[in-house]
Design an enzyme around this catalytic site. Structure first.
Site, PDB file in Angstrom:
ATOM      1  N   GLY A  77       0.841  -1.203   0.000  1.00 39.71           N
ATOM      2  CA  GLY A  77       0.000   0.000   0.000  1.00 39.71           C
ATOM      3  C   GLY A  77       0.870   1.245   0.000  1.00 39.71           C
TER       4      GLY A  77
ATOM      5  N   ARG B 288      19.307  10.614  -4.327  1.00 41.04           N
ATOM      6  CA  ARG B 288      20.305  11.671  -4.110  1.00 41.04           C
ATOM      7  C   ARG B 288      21.486  11.175  -3.273  1.00 41.04           C
ATOM      8  NH1 ARG B 288      17.067  17.124  -4.543  1.00 41.04           N
ATOM      9  NH2 ARG B 288      16.484  16.824  -6.723  1.00 41.04           N
TER      10      ARG B 288
ATOM     11  N   ARG C 271       1.083  -5.281  -5.204  1.00 33.57           N
ATOM     12  CA  ARG C 271       1.246  -6.457  -4.337  1.00 33.57           C
ATOM     13  C   ARG C 271       1.341  -7.627  -5.312  1.00 33.57           C
ATOM     14  NH1 ARG C 271      -0.531  -4.260   0.715  1.00 33.57           N
ATOM     15  NH2 ARG C 271      -2.220  -2.772   0.488  1.00 33.57           N
TER      16      ARG C 271
ATOM     17  N   GLY D  38       5.971  -2.068   3.615  1.00 32.82           N
ATOM     18  CA  GLY D  38       5.545  -2.549   4.921  1.00 32.82           C
ATOM     19  C   GLY D  38       6.017  -3.965   5.203  1.00 32.82           C
ATOM     20  N   ASP D  39       5.390  -4.564   6.183  1.00 27.83           N
ATOM     21  CA  ASP D  39       5.774  -5.880   6.682  1.00 27.83           C
ATOM     22  C   ASP D  39       5.828  -6.953   5.596  1.00 27.83           C
ATOM     23  OD1 ASP D  39       6.575  -6.774   9.077  1.00 27.83           O
ATOM     24  OD2 ASP D  39       4.638  -7.623   9.639  1.00 27.83           O
TER      25      ASP D  39
ATOM     26  N   THR E 170       4.365   2.642   5.775  1.00 29.12           N
ATOM     27  CA  THR E 170       2.964   2.224   5.743  1.00 29.12           C
ATOM     28  C   THR E 170       2.197   3.134   6.675  1.00 29.12           C
ATOM     29  OG1 THR E 170       1.369   0.579   6.540  1.00 29.12           O
ATOM     30  CG2 THR E 170       3.600   0.337   7.363  1.00 29.12           C
TER      31      THR E 170
ATOM     32  N   ASP F 195      -0.102   2.347   8.480  1.00 31.57           N
ATOM     33  CA  ASP F 195      -0.607   1.587   9.633  1.00 31.57           C
ATOM     34  C   ASP F 195       0.291   1.648  10.877  1.00 31.57           C
ATOM     35  OD1 ASP F 195      -2.549   0.795   7.819  1.00 31.57           O
ATOM     36  OD2 ASP F 195      -1.578  -1.113   7.368  1.00 31.57           O
TER      37      ASP F 195
ATOM     38  N   ASP G  14       2.460  -0.430  11.770  1.00 31.76           N
ATOM     39  CA  ASP G  14       2.317  -1.747  12.395  1.00 31.76           C
ATOM     40  C   ASP G  14       3.542  -2.652  12.208  1.00 31.76           C
ATOM     41  OD1 ASP G  14       2.084  -2.128   9.672  1.00 31.76           O
ATOM     42  OD2 ASP G  14       0.359  -3.464   9.788  1.00 31.76           O
TER      43      ASP G  14
ATOM     44  N   MET H 248      -8.481   3.120   8.670  1.00 35.48           N
ATOM     45  CA  MET H 248      -7.663   1.996   8.206  1.00 35.48           C
ATOM     46  C   MET H 248      -6.719   1.510   9.313  1.00 35.48           C
ATOM     47  SD  MET H 248      -6.556   2.644   4.298  1.00 35.48           S
ATOM     48  CE  MET H 248      -7.624   2.132   2.950  1.00 35.48           C
ATOM     49  N   GLY H 249      -5.867   0.569   8.975  1.00 33.61           N
ATOM     50  CA  GLY H 249      -4.902   0.048   9.949  1.00 33.61           C
ATOM     51  C   GLY H 249      -4.659  -1.435   9.802  1.00 33.61           C
ATOM     52  N   ARG H 250      -5.341  -2.047   8.819  1.00 38.38           N
ATOM     53  CA  ARG H 250      -5.228  -3.503   8.633  1.00 38.38           C
ATOM     54  C   ARG H 250      -5.574  -4.195   9.945  1.00 38.38           C
ATOM     55  NH1 ARG H 250      -0.159  -6.672   6.432  1.00 38.38           N
ATOM     56  NH2 ARG H 250       0.848  -5.238   7.861  1.00 38.38           N
TER      57      ARG H 250
ATOM     58  N   GLU I  23     -15.387   9.558  22.050  1.00 38.88           N
ATOM     59  CA  GLU I  23     -15.949   8.964  23.269  1.00 38.88           C
ATOM     60  C   GLU I  23     -15.544   7.496  23.393  1.00 38.88           C
ATOM     61  OE1 GLU I  23     -17.650  11.391  21.664  1.00 38.88           O
ATOM     62  OE2 GLU I  23     -17.449  12.652  23.454  1.00 38.88           O
TER      63      GLU I  23
ATOM     64  N   ARG J 286     -24.064  11.974  32.169  1.00 40.27           N
ATOM     65  CA  ARG J 286     -23.141  13.072  32.523  1.00 40.27           C
ATOM     66  C   ARG J 286     -23.384  14.307  31.658  1.00 40.27           C
ATOM     67  NH1 ARG J 286     -19.445   8.872  32.285  1.00 40.27           N
ATOM     68  NH2 ARG J 286     -18.631   9.709  30.336  1.00 40.27           N
TER      69      ARG J 286
ATOM     70  N   LYS K 261     -23.652  14.392  28.135  1.00 41.90           N
ATOM     71  CA  LYS K 261     -23.172  14.371  26.737  1.00 41.90           C
ATOM     72  C   LYS K 261     -24.355  14.288  25.783  1.00 41.90           C
ATOM     73  CE  LYS K 261     -18.503  12.520  27.016  1.00 41.90           C
ATOM     74  NZ  LYS K 261     -17.558  13.192  26.163  1.00 41.90           N
TER      75      LYS K 261
ATOM     76  N   GLN L 217      -7.225   8.240   3.323  1.00 42.30           N
ATOM     77  CA  GLN L 217      -6.157   8.182   4.338  1.00 42.30           C
ATOM     78  C   GLN L 217      -4.786   7.898   3.743  1.00 42.30           C
ATOM     79  OE1 GLN L 217      -7.932   5.846   7.978  1.00 42.30           O
ATOM     80  NE2 GLN L 217      -9.157   5.415   6.172  1.00 42.30           N
TER      81      GLN L 217
END
Ligand code: F6P
Length: 326
Positions: free
Chosen positions: A17, A31, A78, A108-109, A131, A133, A135, A175-177, A193, A218, A220, A258
């Site tokens: 990604g 460079r 990929r 990434g990984d 990445t 993520d 992660d 996102m975040g896998r 929240e 409370r 909200k 994102q």
């Protein structure tokens, strides 16, 4: 700097990604490589391009004016073929045909696992973590995380305006896998929240319904629930909330927004520093390394040790998000 192993030509590719800051990394590899007297070949479309021999020499000017751009000028993919042993044998053979003394893999990984297998076929590699993520176990930071978080922060600020005005409940998927770093940091930055991440087993009643009811008591009037994509289905969660307490939450899935956009200062600087470090590691004679960020410093780690490392969500960061949601 002395060129310890008489390395002459390196390849650079971006894989998996895309992440904002990949261009800053490509620019810095090119460079720094040229600065140290190397030829740098840009490989197109990640491992797919390596398999097809899609590569060309890059010049100082070929990376002008890309620092501020999202995406990757080298393109990315990929590759299914590279995941097979035959595919990797072919990739190693092509790297030899093009006389690449090493390949720098920005990704990434999954991309690093592929790089490690390629290194076992005699092609030296260096990985630069990129990445959104964040992660990757061996590094505290991955290129793209800060830019993605800022995009998420802007989006949730806007959703929060309308959520407040209509006294609603909004569920926002980020996102975040399989990791919750984007969600947790966004929850703190946006004052959510509730934050649901895959690393913490969820109980809808205890983690969502009761906090909403207690929040209402409370005083909200509106609620922001940030959900990491790996945690649960937002539409099912919305259904459960509606069924249990009669509120119909609005669901927003932020998606690929994102992954784009001009990289932040943090991503430009860390990408640049990691990439110069990657070239210098090769010049020092280091092979099969992963560049990492640890304790505000850029370091070079052995690839096997680096890929064996794991990292966990800091429980106190999670607690911080809960304390501040009161
Ligand atoms: O790894 C980056 C990431 O954007 C993840 O957050 C997400 O799960 C995945 O990539 C999406 O991948 P694809 O581009 O294949 O849809």
């Amino acid at each position: 700097m002395e060129n310890k192993q008489a390395i002459r030509r390196i390849g650079v590719l971006t894989s998996g990604g895309d992440a904002p800051g990949m261009n800053a990394a490509v620019r810095a590899v090119v460079r720094a490589g040229i600065y140290y007297g190397l030829e740098v070949y840009g490989i197109k479309n990640g491992y797919t391009g390596l398999l097809l021999g899609e590569m060309e020499p890059m010049s100082l000017r070929s990376v002008s004016d890309i620092l501020s751009h999202g995406g990757t000028i080298l393109h990315t993919s990929r590759s299914r073929e590279f995941m097979t042993p035959e595919g990797r044998e072919k990739a190693a053979a092509i790297a030899r045909v093009y006389k690449l003394d090493a390949i720098i893999v920005i990704g990434g990984d999954g991309s690093f696992q592929g790089a490690k297998l390629l290194s076992e076929l005699g092609i030296p590699v260096v990985g630069i973590p990129a990445t959104i993520d964040n992660d990757i176990g061996c590094t505290e930071y991955t290129i793209g995380f800060d830019t993605a978080l800022n995009t998420v922060k802007d989006a949730i600020d806007k959703i929060k305006d309308t959520t407040y005005s209509h006294e609603r409940c909004s569920i926002i998927e980020v996102m975040g896998r399989r990791a919750g770093y984007i969600a947790l940091h966004a929850a703190i930055a946006n004052g959510a929240e509730i934050c649901l991440i895959p690393e913490k087993k969820m109980d809808v009643d205890a983690d969502v319904i009761q906090p909403i009811l207690a929040g209402r008591t409370r005083g909200k009037t509106h609620f922001i629930i940030v959900v990491a994509e790996g945690a649960c289905s937002c539409s099912e969660l919305a259904e459960q909330i509606k069924r249990t307490i009669g509120i119909a939450p609005a669901v927003s899935i932020l998606g690929y927004i994102q992954r784009g956009g001009s990289p932040t200062v943090r991503d430009r600087v860390i990408a640049s520093m990691m990439s110069v470090h990657a070239v210098e590691a090769l010049m020092r004679g280091e092979r099969n390394r992963i560049i990492a960020y640890k304790g505000e410093r850029v370091v070079s780690l052995d690839i096997d040790e680096a890929l064996a490392q794991t990292k966990e969500i800091d429980p106190h960061t999670l607690l911080t998000s809960e304390i501040l949601s009161l």
